[in-house]
Design a protein around this motif. Sequence first.
Motif, PDB file in Angstrom:
ATOM      1  N   PRO A   1      49.678  -0.474 142.829  1.00  0.00           N
ATOM      2  CA  PRO A   1      48.978  -0.261 141.546  1.00  0.00           C
ATOM      3  C   PRO A   1      47.822  -0.714 142.084  1.00  0.00           C
ATOM      4  O   PRO A   1      46.373  -0.932 142.020  1.00  0.00           O
ATOM      5  CB  PRO A   1      49.082  -0.423 140.586  1.00  0.00           C
ATOM      6  N   VAL A   2      47.238  -0.109 143.403  1.00  0.00           N
ATOM      7  CA  VAL A   2      46.090  -0.680 144.044  1.00  0.00           C
ATOM      8  C   VAL A   2      44.915  -0.523 142.744  1.00  0.00           C
ATOM      9  O   VAL A   2      43.849  -1.159 142.914  1.00  0.00           O
ATOM     10  CB  VAL A   2      45.858  -0.249 145.508  1.00  0.00           C
ATOM     11  N   GLU A   3      44.898   1.175 142.731  1.00  0.00           N
ATOM     12  CA  GLU A   3      43.536   1.477 141.336  1.00  0.00           C
ATOM     13  C   GLU A   3      42.519  -0.096 140.700  1.00  0.00           C
ATOM     14  O   GLU A   3      42.357   0.504 140.134  1.00  0.00           O
ATOM     15  CB  GLU A   3      43.528   3.036 141.269  1.00  0.00           C
ATOM     16  N   GLU A   4      44.429  -0.189 139.828  1.00  0.00           N
ATOM     17  CA  GLU A   4      44.081  -1.111 139.335  1.00  0.00           C
ATOM     18  C   GLU A   4      42.805  -2.502 139.758  1.00  0.00           C
ATOM     19  O   GLU A   4      42.936  -3.494 138.456  1.00  0.00           O
ATOM     20  CB  GLU A   4      45.384  -1.685 138.295  1.00  0.00           C
ATOM     21  N   TYR A   5      43.396  -2.836 140.752  1.00  0.00           N
ATOM     22  CA  TYR A   5      42.609  -4.335 141.486  1.00  0.00           C
ATOM     23  C   TYR A   5      41.479  -4.062 142.089  1.00  0.00           C
ATOM     24  O   TYR A   5      40.686  -4.688 142.598  1.00  0.00           O
ATOM     25  CB  TYR A   5      44.034  -4.802 142.153  1.00  0.00           C
ATOM     26  N   VAL A   6      40.513  -2.879 142.479  1.00  0.00           N
ATOM     27  CA  VAL A   6      39.740  -2.010 142.594  1.00  0.00           C
ATOM     28  C   VAL A   6      38.334  -2.684 141.706  1.00  0.00           C
ATOM     29  O   VAL A   6      38.341  -1.805 140.523  1.00  0.00           O
ATOM     30  CB  VAL A   6      39.832  -0.527 143.037  1.00  0.00           C
ATOM     31  N   THR A   7      37.588  -3.443 142.443  1.00  0.00           N
ATOM     32  CA  THR A   7      36.854  -3.673 141.156  1.00  0.00           C
ATOM     33  C   THR A   7      34.669  -2.858 141.996  1.00  0.00           C
ATOM     34  O   THR A   7      35.577  -2.630 142.991  1.00  0.00           O
ATOM     35  CB  THR A   7      36.197  -5.307 140.712  1.00  0.00           C
ATOM     36  N   ASP A   8      34.568  -3.954 141.350  1.00  0.00           N
ATOM     37  CA  ASP A   8      32.342  -3.539 142.018  1.00  0.00           C
ATOM     38  C   ASP A   8      32.139  -4.301 143.319  1.00  0.00           C
ATOM     39  O   ASP A   8      31.473  -3.671 144.338  1.00  0.00           O
ATOM     40  CB  ASP A   8      31.732  -3.466 140.373  1.00  0.00           C
ATOM     41  N   ARG A   9      33.158  -5.143 143.571  1.00  0.00           N
ATOM     42  CA  ARG A   9      32.777  -6.667 144.714  1.00  0.00           C
ATOM     43  C   ARG A   9      33.979  -5.744 146.150  1.00  0.00           C
ATOM     44  O   ARG A   9      34.372  -6.519 146.491  1.00  0.00           O
ATOM     45  CB  ARG A   9      33.492  -8.073 143.691  1.00  0.00           C
ATOM     46  N   CYS A  10      34.650  -5.022 145.939  1.00  0.00           N
ATOM     47  CA  CYS A  10      35.311  -4.224 146.830  1.00  0.00           C
ATOM     48  C   CYS A  10      34.879  -4.212 147.896  1.00  0.00           C
ATOM     49  O   CYS A  10      34.264  -3.162 147.782  1.00  0.00           O
ATOM     50  CB  CYS A  10      36.698  -3.924 145.945  1.00  0.00           C
ATOM     51  N   ARG A  11      35.390  -4.612 148.756  1.00  0.00           N
ATOM     52  CA  ARG A  11      34.689  -3.787 149.886  1.00  0.00           C
ATOM     53  C   ARG A  11      36.020  -3.038 151.127  1.00  0.00           C
ATOM     54  O   ARG A  11      35.742  -2.087 152.114  1.00  0.00           O
ATOM     55  CB  ARG A  11      34.843  -4.822 151.295  1.00  0.00           C
ATOM     56  N   MET A  12      37.350  -3.949 150.900  1.00  0.00           N
ATOM     57  CA  MET A  12      38.543  -2.728 151.819  1.00  0.00           C
ATOM     58  C   MET A  12      39.464  -3.491 151.596  1.00  0.00           C
ATOM     59  O   MET A  12      39.729  -3.520 150.784  1.00  0.00           O
ATOM     60  CB  MET A  12      38.009  -4.040 153.612  1.00  0.00           C
ATOM     61  N   ILE A  13      40.550  -2.205 151.614  1.00  0.00           N
ATOM     62  CA  ILE A  13      41.925  -2.307 151.794  1.00  0.00           C
ATOM     63  C   ILE A  13      42.112  -2.070 152.648  1.00  0.00           C
ATOM     64  O   ILE A  13      41.899  -1.561 153.881  1.00  0.00           O
ATOM     65  CB  ILE A  13      42.087  -1.148 150.600  1.00  0.00           C
ATOM     66  N   VAL A  14      43.601  -2.868 153.454  1.00  0.00           N
ATOM     67  CA  VAL A  14      44.357  -3.397 154.296  1.00  0.00           C
ATOM     68  C   VAL A  14      45.426  -2.367 153.887  1.00  0.00           C
ATOM     69  O   VAL A  14      45.974  -2.706 153.055  1.00  0.00           O
ATOM     70  CB  VAL A  14      44.051  -4.281 155.064  1.00  0.00           C
ATOM     71  N   ILE A  15      45.259  -1.578 155.146  1.00  0.00           N
ATOM     72  CA  ILE A  15      47.187  -1.157 154.576  1.00  0.00           C
ATOM     73  C   ILE A  15      47.694  -1.239 156.173  1.00  0.00           C
ATOM     74  O   ILE A  15      47.368  -0.847 157.489  1.00  0.00           O
ATOM     75  CB  ILE A  15      47.045   0.335 154.780  1.00  0.00           C
ATOM     76  N   ASN A  16      48.068  -1.883 155.843  1.00  0.00           N
ATOM     77  CA  ASN A  16      49.963  -2.305 157.177  1.00  0.00           C
ATOM     78  C   ASN A  16      51.237  -0.958 157.410  1.00  0.00           C
ATOM     79  O   ASN A  16      52.196  -1.383 156.774  1.00  0.00           O
ATOM     80  CB  ASN A  16      50.604  -2.915 157.907  1.00  0.00           C
ATOM     81  N   SER A  17      50.983   0.053 157.936  1.00  0.00           N
ATOM     82  CA  SER A  17      52.574   0.711 158.172  1.00  0.00           C
ATOM     83  C   SER A  17      52.706   1.221 159.174  1.00  0.00           C
ATOM     84  O   SER A  17      51.483   1.870 160.196  1.00  0.00           O
ATOM     85  CB  SER A  17      51.929   2.637 157.061  1.00  0.00           C
TER      86      SER A  17
END
Length: 383
Positions: free
Chosen positions: A156-172
Amino acid sequence: MIVTKVTKVSGRVRSIQPSATLAISAEAKRLARAGKPVINMGVGEPDFNTPEHIVRAAEKALREGKTFYTPAKGIPELIDAIVEVYREKNYDISQENVIVTPGAKYAIFEAMLSTIDEGDEVILLDPSWVSYEPCVAVSGGKVVWVPHSEGFEDAPVEEYVTDRCRMIVINSPSNPLGVVYPKSFLKKIRDLAVDMDLIVMSDEIYDKIVFDEEFHSIAEFDDMLERTILINGFSKTYAMTGWRLGYAIAPEEIIKYMLRLQSHSVSHPTSFVQYAGVEALKGDQSCVGEMVKEFRARRDIMIEYLKEMGLEFAPPKGAFYMFVNVEKDSVEFCEKFLKEKYVAATPGKAFGKSFATWIRLSYATSRDNIVEAMERLSEFLQS
Ligand SMILES: Cc1ncc(COP(=O)(O)O)c(C=O)c1O
């Protein structure tokens, strides 16, 4: 004499913790030296030798005197080869979008240092590979851990993204999970990244080691090339861990700053190693298929055993790890398993916040070793 008195170390390095896996691996080595029948399932590297044609290309480069400094971003032949590989996949990229680095790990460091400012938030899925968190810390960023949903193929990444968020790391495919994220999850991350103007770091170092389904990259989705830092390398696909060769594909502006960091730090990856990289990408690819076939057979052996033991594990669809719930404190479990049964495994605690009872077992070891290790695990669980 060992000088231990240090007047000052920086807050940045102070924030990095020693690897939780070190104690186990040091103990495994000590036991092996003492003649104990140690099976190491803690390792994160293929147990195969680097394919012969790649070794020969490095030898040839050495003999031809390819021993001088190279351009900081890598030799043009290798950059061209990388561009060609990705253009074949319909990625509209050019030489300016690529930098070659001494290992994928250094590409990750350079990329984070180039994009993360003090206090920026970086989303890591829990559990994640051990080095992302220290890279974020050294860059001055703050990790936001996001738990996986049940089944490990969504979060549920959408629940954790704030205005301070810059990057999401995905490793697949993921280390330590072995999960290959489905398109639906990647699409969700894509939409979030576009809406919130975020960078996605997509670590695809295991992209060729997939078993059941096709690998998809988030960079394939609309508008993503302009906000993705794609990380890849040679360590896993071509059994080249010790050679130290990786690369990043990113928007030109990001590559420009990664290059500045690289030119003032390591200069470039080793000259003749880069020529081996050209051969790895352009030469015969059958070595990759053979390794993947062997990893698949080993995975299948492990699945049978783990099912028989009634243990829960994440869906192992790629890479060469099984993430297993042993339902006991995993640090203690791993210490005892090594001490009593001589099998080295990595405690889940090393990979995040919520996996105190899970362990990572690497199947980058022979089938005989896997069978023996599974027998020992079964005895250990019953003891
Ligand atoms: C997910 C992941 N990313 C990056 C790396 C680093 O690879 P390299 O050897 O190219 O630095 C590893 C190695 O273990 C890894 O598991």
